[in-house]
Design a protein around this motif. Structure first.
Motif: not given
Length: 607
Positions: A228, A230-232, A235, A537
């Protein structure tokens, strides 16, 4: 490799980049007589006006002289006709053979007769008017590729033109689109399909995730994006705790574990509880064993949402996000720590009606918010106020005039209306009658100009919170009203009917004129439907309606759409007593076909 990359960059604009419908249109043009496309045909976005006309004519033809009341209302008939358009290739159920023993006035018989009449009449009038819809482009190309004599020649011409075909968002395709791609390119050209079945949320537009699963089964190579970007990590881990391993309607559609590229937390400056990657807000139950009603909870949820967003924006919260460095090269980014702003927050809702309530509540607290995405300008409160004003101009009676006084065009408050004396009401009545003469003689543009100069409309609206959006939507609808009034030579009565039709369509369809985006919209909290947010996003997302979905176990007397895996769906004209429905969307029944929609018709079970 360097030479090929340079060539690809130089020739990038020569590639065919199009939607599926645009692609089919171009291919039909390129096929010539093999495509059998009417050169003087008229491409229309939808058939809403024609559908309403045909529905009205068929409804009157079938029930105007009947001794009994119609078994369904005209609004129900319009809904049924809309389904017939959306699923033009579907089979109707129950079939005539299965209900042959029922009396002619039986509800199921009358619904089937009406649906058949509407479908035939629509096809006849479409052909007479040479009208072509976007869905027709798909079926026309499919028919060209499946022609018993010329089909293989047409397919060869397509694959000779394109050696590489990439299809993005493939999970949103339908069986017709996949059949076109399969016949034209599969096994001959390099066909690359990009999609995520977990994002297959457009079934209401005809998308069928089973087409994706079939394609995966026929693919020679399957690759998965396991990271992924986009997300840390915090999360991603929290979401995996909630959904990891869940099968979303089919054993082949599973939420699999992925790793996160961003290891560090990017929302900073909050206390540990507020900074949790995923939070589930809970309303305490202090009423003992009696559960509160949903209508009582919704205002509490809305108040909590607004308070939480206000607290977030007033806090020391910061975002540590990458921003493009000077030069703008791919991958050349530098992290930047900055305060959280309203533009960093998105509120995702199920319906635009709820979204408008959220927007109004945030605006009331001084938080800039905008309802974006697939919002139709005819679904806004401004459209309602235009309808109220036109109603008063058409029939300037006291009740209509009083309602018009409360619109943004005149700007009266309830207090002003309650305290108005006879002289003020007389002046208001004279003003409405004057505006009625202006619109009849000169059109909506002149009316809008007269209202703006007389009541200070622009200045008054721009002084309010969110007034720029209101004024933009007001002028947008005004321009559309003026254009249709001039082109079709409509009077005020017909113009009001036209507007009400657009408003009704906007409440039930996404195929409508969108609200115009303003520069200030980018600085506000973004409110949109879950469907409208797909592919976007945001750093911080609220889901105030994730808990709120009531599904009745009673038959709602609606048209049932059964999506088979081998054929186009069937439309079932329910008689109000559904026995069973097989092959429901999202099920794992790979052997379902369209005829598995079972209806209890007059004590009998028929297909």
């Amino acid at each position: 490799r360097h030479w090929r990359i340079s060539r690809a960059l130089a020739d990038f604009d020569s590639a065919t980049i199009a939607t599926t419908h645009q692609f089919c249109d171009r291919m039909l043009d390129g096929l010539g007589i093999l495509g059998d496309k009417e050169q003087d045909s008229v491409l229309v976005e939808n058939l809403s006006v024609l559908t309403r006309q045909v529905t009205a004519d068929c409804y009157l033809r079938q029930f105007a002289t009947a001794d009994e009341d119609p078994p369904f209302s005209f609004d129900e008939a319009l809904t049924m006709a809309g389904q017939l358009i959306d699923f033009a290739g579907a089979e109707l159920a129950p079939t005539s053979d299965s209900i042959v023993s029922l009396p002619s006035n039986h509800r199921a018989v009358q619904r089937l007769r009406f649906a058949t009449d509407v479908r035939n009449e629509l096809l006849r009038r479409k052909s007479r008017g040479r009208l072509v819809t976007y869905d027709d482009l798909l079926t026309d190309l499919q028919q060209a590729l499946t022609h018993p004599v010329n089909g293989e020649v047409a397919a060869r011409r397509l694959r000779d033109r394109y050696q590489v075909v990439l299809v993005d968002e493939f999970q949103d395709t339908d069986p017709v689109q996949w059949d076109i791609l399969r016949r034209a390119f599969h096994g001959h050209s390099r066909l690359v399909l990009i999609g995520d079945p977990k994002q297959a949320i457009y079934a209401f537009r005809g998308a069928d995730v089973f087409s994706y699963l079939h394609a995966v089964g026929e693919a020679s190579q399957v690759a998965t994006l396991a990271t992924n970007w986009r997300t840390d990590a915090a999360l991603v881990g929290a979401l995996d705790t909630l959904f990891g391993g869940a099968a979303l309607g089919d054993d082949e559609i599973v939420v699999r574990q992925v790793t996160a590229h961003h290891r560090d937390r990017r929302l900073l400056g909050l206390d540990p509880q507020a900074g949790t990657p995923v939070r589930l807000r809970v309303v305490p139950d202090d009423q003992g064993t009696t559960l509160p009603k949903v209508d009582q909870l919704r205002p509490l949820i809305l108040s909590d949402l607004v308070a939480d967003i206000a607290g977030l924006l007033a806090s020391d919260a910061q975002l540590n996000l990458p921003s493009a460095a000077p030069g703008g090269l791919v991958g050349d980014v530098a992290p930047t720590v900055r305060p959280v702003t309203p533009a960093d927050v998105a509120v995702l809702v199920r319906t635009n009606k709820t979204g408008e309530k959220v927007r109004a509540a945030l605006s009331q607290q001084g938080i800039p918010a905008v309802l974006t995405g697939a919002t139709s300008v005819y679904a806004t409160a401004v459209a309602e106020e235009w309808a109220t004003l036109l109603g008063a101009l058409d029939q300037p009676r006291q009740a209509a005039i009083r309602r018009a006084a409360l619109t943004c065009f005149l700007g009266w408050s309830f207090t002003d209306l309650a305290k108005a004396d006879n002289d003020q009401m007389t002046e208001l009545t004279q003003l409405i009658r004057l505006w009625s003469k202006i619109i009849s003689a000169h059109g909506v543009a002149a009316l809008l100009e007269a209202m703006t100069s007389r009541t200070g409309l622009a200045r008054r609206l721009l002084s309010r919170s969110g007034g720029e959006r209101t004024l933009t939507d007001l002028r947008h609808i005004g321009q559309s009203l003026h254009a249709i009034m001039v082109s079709d030579q409509l009077g005020v009565t017909a113009l009001l009917e036209w507007l009400e039709t657009r408003m009704s369509e906007a409440r039930s369809s996404a195929r409508d004129e969108r609200t115009r985006r303003l520069e200030t919209d980018a600085k506000a909290v973004q409110i949109m439907t879950v469907h409208g947010s797909k592919g976007l996003e945001f750093p911080i997302v609220y889901l105030p309606e994730a808990w709120d979905r009531y599904l009745s176990d009673k038959d709602q007397d609606q048209v049932l759409v059964n999506r088979g895996t081998e054929r186009l769906p069937a439309l079932a004209a329910s008689d109000g007593r559904v026995h069973a429905m097989g092959g429901a969307e999202g099920s794992a029944a790979a052997d379902t076909v369209a005829s598995r929609c079972l209806l209890d018709v007059g004590g009998r079970t028929g297909p």
